[in-house]
Design a protein around this motif. Structure first.
Motif, short mmCIF file in Angstrom:
data_model
loop_
_atom_site.label_atom_id
_atom_site.label_comp_id
_atom_site.label_asym_id
_atom_site.label_seq_id
_atom_site.Cartn_x
_atom_site.Cartn_y
_atom_site.Cartn_z
N ILE A 150 80.63 134.03 45.66
CA ILE A 150 79.96 135.06 45.16
C ILE A 150 78.70 134.30 44.25
CG2 ILE A 150 79.81 136.77 43.12
CD1 ILE A 150 81.41 137.47 45.53
N ASN A 151 77.49 134.52 44.72
CA ASN A 151 76.44 133.86 44.01
C ASN A 151 76.15 134.23 42.60
OD1 ASN A 151 75.84 132.29 46.22
ND2 ASN A 151 74.87 134.07 47.32
N GLY A 152 76.46 135.69 42.51
CA GLY A 152 76.13 136.08 41.13
C GLY A 152 76.52 137.60 40.84
N VAL A 153 76.70 137.97 39.91
CA VAL A 153 77.04 139.49 39.62
C VAL A 153 76.29 139.73 38.25
CG1 VAL A 153 78.97 141.19 38.86
CG2 VAL A 153 79.57 139.09 40.42
N SER A 154 75.55 141.08 38.51
CA SER A 154 74.68 141.63 37.43
C SER A 154 74.94 143.06 37.28
CB SER A 154 73.37 141.35 37.67
OG SER A 154 72.77 141.58 38.77
N GLY A 174 78.43 134.09 37.30
CA GLY A 174 78.02 133.44 38.67
C GLY A 174 77.18 132.41 38.51
N PRO A 175 77.24 131.46 39.62
CA PRO A 175 77.92 131.63 40.88
C PRO A 175 79.41 131.21 40.61
CG PRO A 175 76.59 129.74 41.05
CD PRO A 175 76.20 130.47 39.49
N PHE A 176 80.21 131.61 41.82
CA PHE A 176 81.56 131.13 41.56
C PHE A 176 82.46 131.53 42.57
CE2 PHE A 176 81.47 135.43 40.16
CZ PHE A 176 82.33 136.21 40.76
N VAL A 214 76.39 142.86 43.30
CA VAL A 214 77.07 141.86 43.84
C VAL A 214 76.18 141.11 44.63
CG1 VAL A 214 79.32 140.76 44.64
CG2 VAL A 214 79.26 142.77 43.06
N ASP A 215 75.95 139.64 44.39
CA ASP A 215 75.08 139.07 45.32
C ASP A 215 76.20 137.93 46.12
OD1 ASP A 215 73.81 137.33 46.57
OD2 ASP A 215 72.41 136.60 45.06
#
Length: 254
Positions: A46-50, A79-81, A122-123
């Motif tokens: 996951i690159n990032g969550v916003s 994120g990332p993770f 969700v990226d």
């Protein structure tokens, strides 16, 4: 409830749940909540969550209008993770609502035609999935409540409210849209078909834009006329707003 988000992107059974701790706020207040994520069968990068706020706005064209979902007030949460099976992850957030956020409730009444929601994004590997959306109520600020009640005191009946993409002429504005709260005609102002109220607020006060639809007369076509009032939050309780609104509407109706 967990919702499957990313299966369509080929990332396995990845699920997300967004829980709001504050189901209702006023403009300028924070929305608090938590995002929980888990996956079932294999790790997912996951690159990032916003999170962001979203409302539906009308954009007018020469040949009609179009409804658009317009996002604002975006906030990265984590994120990332790498999300692994058996190791769920959660992140809390506090998303500040802009002062110009459209209101959805006034005097215990829902303003039909306006809705605001929190949307989770969700990226993953350059692709976005934004299907987790949670409605939230936006109540009128005390000065907004007073001004709307003053309009009703002059016989204008609340109809509905909508959000328009674009800007109000000659008024400072931060968001790419504005809300119009529509009132039906008043028997005390027979020359007006309707009255619309727009609030453009900031931390210190707000502009109140009044737009009246004047009826066509024998020697004059119907037209829209507009006026604007600046309200100072620090001193608004010292003003008789029923009198002020009455004076301004009388000028619009001349």
């Amino acid at each position: 409830m967990f919702k499957t988000l990313l299966g369509a992107l080929g990332t396995g059974s990845t699920e997300v749940e967004t829980e709001l701790f504050t189901p209702g706020v006023q403009p300028g207040q924070p929305v608090q909540g938590v995002i929980r994520m888990r996956c079932q069968d294999r790790p997912v990068r996951i690159n990032g969550v916003s999170v962001e706020l979203i409302t539906r706005a009308e954009r007018e064209y020469d040949d009609g209008e179009q409804l658009l979902d317009m996002a604002f007030a975006q906030l990265p949460v984590f994120g990332p993770f790498e999300l692994r099976p058996g190791h769920p992850l959660e992140g809390r957030f506090e998303l500040l609502t802009p002062w110009e956020t459209p209101i959805t409730f006034y005097d215990g009444r829902h303003l039909h035609g306006t809705a605001v929601a929190v949307r989770t994004r969700v990226d993953v590997d350059g692709g976005f999935d934004a299907t987790d959306t949670d409605p939230i109520g936006i109540g009128a600020l005390p000065p907004q409540h007073v001004l709307l009640a003053a309009v009703e005191s002059w016989g204008f009946g609340l109809r509905h409210a909508d959000v328009e993409a674009g800007r109000v002429d000659r008024i400072p504005q931060q968001l790419p849209f504005f809300q119009e709260i529509e009132f039906g005609p008043s028997p005390r102002f027979p020359g007006l078909n309707q009255l619309e109220v727009t609030f453009l607020a900031d931390p210190h006060g707000m502009y109140v834009v009044l737009e009246a639809d004047k009826r066509a007369m024998m020697f004059a076509p119907g037209r829209d006329v507009q006026d604007a009032i600046r309200v100072d939050f620090a001193t608004f309780q010292q003003v008789n707003w029923v009198d002020v609104i009455g004076q301004r509407v009388h000028l619009l109706a001349r």
